[in-house]
Design a protein around this motif. Structure first.
Motif, short mmCIF file in Angstrom:
data_model
loop_
_atom_site.label_atom_id
_atom_site.label_comp_id
_atom_site.label_asym_id
_atom_site.label_seq_id
_atom_site.Cartn_x
_atom_site.Cartn_y
_atom_site.Cartn_z
N ALA A 27 9.34 2.55 -4.59
CA ALA A 27 8.77 1.28 -5.03
C ALA A 27 7.79 0.78 -3.97
O ALA A 27 7.98 1.00 -2.78
N GLY A 28 6.75 0.14 -4.43
CA GLY A 28 5.76 -0.41 -3.51
C GLY A 28 4.64 0.55 -3.17
O GLY A 28 3.70 0.18 -2.47
N SER A 29 4.73 1.79 -3.66
CA SER A 29 3.65 2.76 -3.42
C SER A 29 2.49 2.46 -4.36
O SER A 29 2.68 1.93 -5.45
N ARG A 30 1.31 2.80 -3.91
CA ARG A 30 0.12 2.65 -4.76
C ARG A 30 -0.09 3.96 -5.49
O ARG A 30 -0.23 5.03 -4.88
N LEU A 31 -0.08 3.92 -6.83
CA LEU A 31 -0.31 5.11 -7.64
C LEU A 31 -1.79 5.31 -7.87
O LEU A 31 -2.54 4.36 -8.07
N ILE A 32 -2.21 6.57 -7.86
CA ILE A 32 -3.61 6.94 -8.09
C ILE A 32 -3.62 7.95 -9.24
O ILE A 32 -3.03 9.02 -9.13
N PHE A 33 -4.27 7.59 -10.33
CA PHE A 33 -4.38 8.47 -11.49
C PHE A 33 -5.79 9.05 -11.49
O PHE A 33 -6.76 8.32 -11.65
N LEU A 34 -5.87 10.35 -11.26
CA LEU A 34 -7.17 11.00 -11.16
C LEU A 34 -7.61 11.57 -12.50
O LEU A 34 -6.79 12.11 -13.24
N ALA A 66 -12.08 13.53 -4.63
CA ALA A 66 -11.65 12.34 -5.36
C ALA A 66 -10.45 11.69 -4.68
O ALA A 66 -10.38 10.45 -4.57
N LEU A 67 -9.51 12.50 -4.21
CA LEU A 67 -8.36 11.96 -3.50
C LEU A 67 -8.81 11.22 -2.25
O LEU A 67 -8.35 10.10 -1.98
N ALA A 68 -9.69 11.81 -1.47
CA ALA A 68 -10.17 11.18 -0.23
C ALA A 68 -10.86 9.85 -0.53
O ALA A 68 -10.65 8.86 0.18
N GLU A 69 -11.64 9.82 -1.59
CA GLU A 69 -12.32 8.57 -1.97
C GLU A 69 -11.32 7.49 -2.35
O GLU A 69 -11.61 6.30 -2.23
N ALA A 70 -10.14 7.89 -2.81
CA ALA A 70 -9.09 6.94 -3.20
C ALA A 70 -8.12 6.65 -2.04
O ALA A 70 -7.12 5.96 -2.22
N GLY A 71 -8.40 7.22 -0.86
CA GLY A 71 -7.56 6.99 0.29
C GLY A 71 -6.31 7.85 0.33
O GLY A 71 -5.29 7.45 0.88
N ALA A 72 -6.40 9.04 -0.24
CA ALA A 72 -5.24 9.93 -0.32
C ALA A 72 -5.66 11.35 0.05
O ALA A 72 -6.84 11.63 0.29
N SER A 73 -4.66 12.24 0.09
CA SER A 73 -4.92 13.65 0.33
C SER A 73 -4.08 14.47 -0.64
O SER A 73 -3.26 13.92 -1.39
N ILE A 74 -4.24 15.76 -0.58
CA ILE A 74 -3.49 16.64 -1.47
C ILE A 74 -1.98 16.51 -1.22
O ILE A 74 -1.17 16.71 -2.13
N ARG A 75 -1.57 16.10 -0.03
CA ARG A 75 -0.15 15.90 0.30
C ARG A 75 0.43 14.67 -0.40
O ARG A 75 1.63 14.47 -0.41
N ASP A 76 -0.44 13.83 -0.96
CA ASP A 76 0.00 12.63 -1.67
C ASP A 76 0.12 12.84 -3.18
O ASP A 76 0.52 11.94 -3.91
N VAL A 77 -0.23 14.02 -3.65
CA VAL A 77 -0.17 14.30 -5.09
C VAL A 77 1.30 14.36 -5.52
O VAL A 77 2.14 14.95 -4.84
N VAL A 78 1.58 13.74 -6.66
CA VAL A 78 2.92 13.66 -7.23
C VAL A 78 3.12 14.75 -8.28
O VAL A 78 4.19 15.34 -8.38
#
Length: 135
Positions: A27-34, A66-78
């Protein structure tokens, strides 16, 4: 920063799968839908025409951007969904191996699907993803 994603594995299901069976995001995580990552070059042309592996690699490359632009990396993929325009299991496996290798030990739950057609001229592969980062 460490990933918010926790991958779930179990001995109660087949070990034939090359990925975790589930992922948990606190809970509290920011979800990113690519959007589906396509094998497109910067000029809009399709990369790797006729080559499932080359197109999968370009999809992963574009996914990383796209992940980097959203502030994430491949290690953040769910989770991922890998779409391959084919009726051949060999083509599915060729695309899958590239995606699987790109994720390495962050082997997120994934769905691999053969589809009849994808949106761009000469497109054979598309990779969808959901990611999560701790706030």
């Amino acid at each position: 920063m460490s990933s918010a994603v926790r991958l779930i594995r179990t001995d109660a299901l087949s070990d034939a799968a090359e990925y975790a069976y589930a992922a948990i995001v606190p809970a509290g995580s920011r979800l990113i839908f690519l959007a589906g990552s396509c094998p497109l070059n910067l000029d809009g042309t399709t990369a790797g025409i006729g080559d499932y592996r080359a197109q999968a690699a370009k999809c992963v490359e574009n996914l990383r951007v796209a992940l980097a632009e959203a502030g994430a990396s491949i290690r953040d993929v769910v989770s991922t969904r890998v779409l391959v325009a084919t009726t051949s299991q060999d083509d599915l496996v060729a695309a899958w191996e590239v995606v699987r290798d790109a994720f390495a030990d962050h082997d997120v739950p994934s769905t691999l699907m053969g589809v009849t057609i994808l949106g761009y001229d000469d497109q054979l592969v598309e990779v969808e993803a959901v990611a999560a980062v701790a706030e």
